[in-house]
Design a protein around this motif. Structure first.
Motif, PDB file in Angstrom:
ATOM      1  N   ASN A 254     -80.353  30.861  31.460  1.00 45.62           N
ATOM      2  CA  ASN A 254     -79.104  30.831  32.235  1.00 45.62           C
ATOM      3  C   ASN A 254     -79.193  29.856  33.406  1.00 45.62           C
ATOM      4  N   CYS A 255     -80.049  28.858  33.289  1.00 44.35           N
ATOM      5  CA  CYS A 255     -80.251  27.892  34.375  1.00 44.35           C
ATOM      6  C   CYS A 255     -78.995  27.063  34.635  1.00 44.35           C
ATOM      7  N   ALA A 256     -78.285  26.726  33.549  1.00 45.86           N
ATOM      8  CA  ALA A 256     -77.123  25.843  33.660  1.00 45.86           C
ATOM      9  C   ALA A 256     -75.947  26.486  34.381  1.00 45.86           C
ATOM     10  N   SER A 257     -76.017  27.785  34.670  1.00 51.78           N
ATOM     11  CA  SER A 257     -74.927  28.406  35.418  1.00 51.78           C
ATOM     12  C   SER A 257     -74.846  27.844  36.830  1.00 51.78           C
ATOM     13  N   CYS A 258     -75.983  27.385  37.362  1.00 49.87           N
ATOM     14  CA  CYS A 258     -76.006  26.735  38.684  1.00 49.87           C
ATOM     15  C   CYS A 258     -76.434  25.275  38.593  1.00 49.87           C
ATOM     16  N   GLU A 385     -77.457  38.163  38.682  1.00 48.07           N
ATOM     17  CA  GLU A 385     -76.990  37.695  37.385  1.00 48.07           C
ATOM     18  C   GLU A 385     -78.188  37.243  36.551  1.00 48.07           C
ATOM     19  N   ALA A 386     -78.000  37.148  35.243  1.00 47.07           N
ATOM     20  CA  ALA A 386     -79.083  36.747  34.344  1.00 47.07           C
ATOM     21  C   ALA A 386     -79.727  35.449  34.834  1.00 47.07           C
ATOM     22  N   PRO A 387     -81.070  35.374  34.800  1.00 47.87           N
ATOM     23  CA  PRO A 387     -82.012  36.350  34.243  1.00 47.87           C
ATOM     24  C   PRO A 387     -82.444  37.431  35.222  1.00 47.87           C
ATOM     25  N   PHE A 388     -81.730  37.557  36.362  1.00 51.09           N
ATOM     26  CA  PHE A 388     -82.071  38.571  37.363  1.00 51.09           C
ATOM     27  C   PHE A 388     -81.330  39.886  37.127  1.00 51.09           C
ATOM     28  N   ASP A 389     -81.056  40.197  35.889  1.00 50.21           N
ATOM     29  CA  ASP A 389     -80.248  41.376  35.575  1.00 50.21           C
ATOM     30  C   ASP A 389     -81.064  42.466  34.899  1.00 50.21           C
ATOM     31  N   ARG A 390     -82.365  42.524  35.214  1.00 52.44           N
ATOM     32  CA  ARG A 390     -83.245  43.465  34.514  1.00 52.44           C
ATOM     33  C   ARG A 390     -83.936  44.390  35.496  1.00 52.44           C
ATOM     34  N   LYS A 395     -88.113  43.678  29.046  1.00 52.49           N
ATOM     35  CA  LYS A 395     -88.691  42.442  28.528  1.00 52.49           C
ATOM     36  C   LYS A 395     -88.132  41.256  29.302  1.00 52.49           C
ATOM     37  N   PRO A 396     -88.991  40.346  29.776  1.00 49.21           N
ATOM     38  CA  PRO A 396     -88.484  39.166  30.491  1.00 49.21           C
ATOM     39  C   PRO A 396     -87.552  38.340  29.607  1.00 49.21           C
ATOM     40  N   ALA A 397     -86.652  37.609  30.239  1.00 49.21           N
ATOM     41  CA  ALA A 397     -85.671  36.816  29.504  1.00 49.21           C
ATOM     42  C   ALA A 397     -86.318  35.706  28.687  1.00 49.21           C
ATOM     43  N   LEU A 398     -87.467  35.204  29.135  1.00 51.18           N
ATOM     44  CA  LEU A 398     -88.169  34.131  28.428  1.00 51.18           C
ATOM     45  C   LEU A 398     -89.626  34.510  28.199  1.00 51.18           C
ATOM     46  N   THR A 399     -90.147  34.148  27.043  1.00 46.02           N
ATOM     47  CA  THR A 399     -91.568  34.321  26.763  1.00 46.02           C
ATOM     48  C   THR A 399     -92.352  33.168  27.384  1.00 46.02           C
TER      49      THR A 399
END
Length: 419
Positions: A254-258, A385-390, A395-399
């Motif tokens: 979700n990096c492209a959101s910012c 917001e994703a990836p801070f939505d856990r 499980k982390p958003a990325l391996t």
């Protein structure tokens, strides 16, 4: 999420693409225009109209001149190295400066590349490149807290900062310019009587620095591998393409959101920032001397460097979203230089909430002190917001392998690629 911003504040040439993805304007030949307010506000104060070419050349000389500092050892280029994408040339979280070059600052040095379209700060930004009914919130401005409305205003800050170039006032800077080896060049650019008025001489010195920083070949060349990919001159590798996919995927990085990665609706190259300000709860950096005081907090938009929004507590902890162009050339990251590698940065993003104990200290009660660089009363400002939505245990958003792919993509944003 904030929409993309394309603001032609200074009339500077911007690279555009046609439907086939080919360049209309070449960064190597594009010529910067003088800021719009030169003719309206500044020019009437001079008997001679300065040319953009002359101001660019003068600004370039001033940028690398250590004699403009109180110590005689620091220039703009000391921290904003041309060989390091106009960012810091070392791995220090904050740089040394001041009258004796012994004073450490409080924030990491950002790159000066790709800031030509930064809009002036506003608390309520409405994008004209998409849905202009959406209030994107605090957006724009220069510095980590957006307090400088233009490059011109930003140039004043390090010249007069006690922990940077250390001059007491503008008059002190002008006296140094009068004694500089290029004083004749300054007079030739702005008129023989330019030093008769210290206030005007200082303003025009800042203007020369601004115009230099709008030189396309040096400050926004758009010649990374990703730019070549957008022009259909080269293909990205399988790993780089997967990294781009993960970067853009709202359910993954979700990096492209910012950090907007797509060509805009108007056809301009992406800046990899939405120019917004956001709180993400970066851990406190113990290597910053100011942080030795447990009562000291750098809260970005609401202080201490910025004072006009000190009562807007909903902004506390918010800092500028930097462009990710040339990010892989950096050795420290975030406003406080808390991390020293892109791998750390990426793991923090996806583990901040799933494994907070990896990033924050524990209090005397044994509990993790999350967001330890922000007073507890402002923790609600931190982005979730994703990836801070856990939450812990998720499980982390990325391996780890996906993180490697994203970093491989980020390396394609380094300038200087030759197809």
């Amino acid at each position: 999420m904030k929409p993309a911003v394309i603001a032609f504040l200074s009339g500077v040439a911007v690279l555009l693409l046609n439907g086939c993805g080919q360049q209309h304007a070449d960064a190597e030949t594009a010529k910067p225009a003088a800021p719009a307010y030169v003719g309206a506000t500044y020019a009437p104060t001079l008997k001679k109209q300065p040319s953009v070419a002359a101001m660019t050349a003068l600004g370039r000389t001033m940028f690398s001149d250590p004699s403009l500092s109180a110590s005689g050892k620091m220039s703009c280029a000391t921290c904003h190295s041309p060989d390091h994408a106009f960012g810091p040339p070392n791995n220090l979280a904050v740089q040394l400066g001041g009258k004796e070059m012994k004073t450490l600052g409080t924030r990491a040095v950002p790159s000066l590349r790709y800031i030509q379209n930064v809009p002036a700060f506003t608390e309520h930004f409405f994008d004209d490149d998409g849905d202009d009914s959406i209030d994107a919130g605090p957006t724009g401005g220069h510095n980590w807290d957006g307090r400088a409305p233009s490059t011109h205003d930003q140039a004043r800050i390090p010249l007069l900062s006690a922990h940077e170039m250390g001059n007491a006032n503008a008059a002190e800077v002008v006296e140094k310019l009068k004694k500089a080896s290029y004083a004749a060049q300054f007079r030739a650019t702005f008129g023989e009587d330019i030093f008769d008025n210290q206030e005007q001489a200082f303003k025009w010195a800042l203007m020369a620095l601004e115009v230099f920083q709008e030189s396309p070949t040096e400050f926004y060349p758009y010649n990374s591998k990703y730019d070549a990919f957008l022009r259909q001159q080269v293909q990205l590798s399988k790993q780089e393409l997967n990294g781009l996919r993960l970067f853009n995927d709202a359910s993954k990085g979700n990096c492209a959101s910012c950090h907007i990665s797509a060509i805009t609706a108007s056809g301009a190259f992406p800046q990899f920032t939405d120019y917004g300000l956001i709180a993400i709860g970066v851990p406190r950096n113990k290597n910053i001397p100011a942080n030795a005081d447990p009562k000291y907090y750098d809260m970005g938009l609401c202080g201490p460097d910025r004072t006009d929004l000190k009562d807007k507590t909903e902004y506390c902890g918010m800092f500028k979203t930097p462009s990710l162009r040339n990010v892989a050339t950096r050795q420290v990251f975030f406003h406080n230089g808390a991390f020293s590698s892109l791998e750390q940065v990426m793991k923090f993003y996806v583990q901040r909430d799933t494994q907070p104990e990896k990033w924050y200290p524990r209090g005397k009660d044994g509990k993790v002190r999350k967001y330890d660089d922000l007073p507890e009363g402002y923790h609600g400002n931190v982005n979730v917001e994703a990836p801070f939505d856990r939450k812990p245990g998720d499980k982390p958003a990325l391996t780890d392998n996906e993180i490697k792919d994203v970093i491989a993509f980020l390396k394609t944003l380094n300038d200087g690629y030759r197809p």
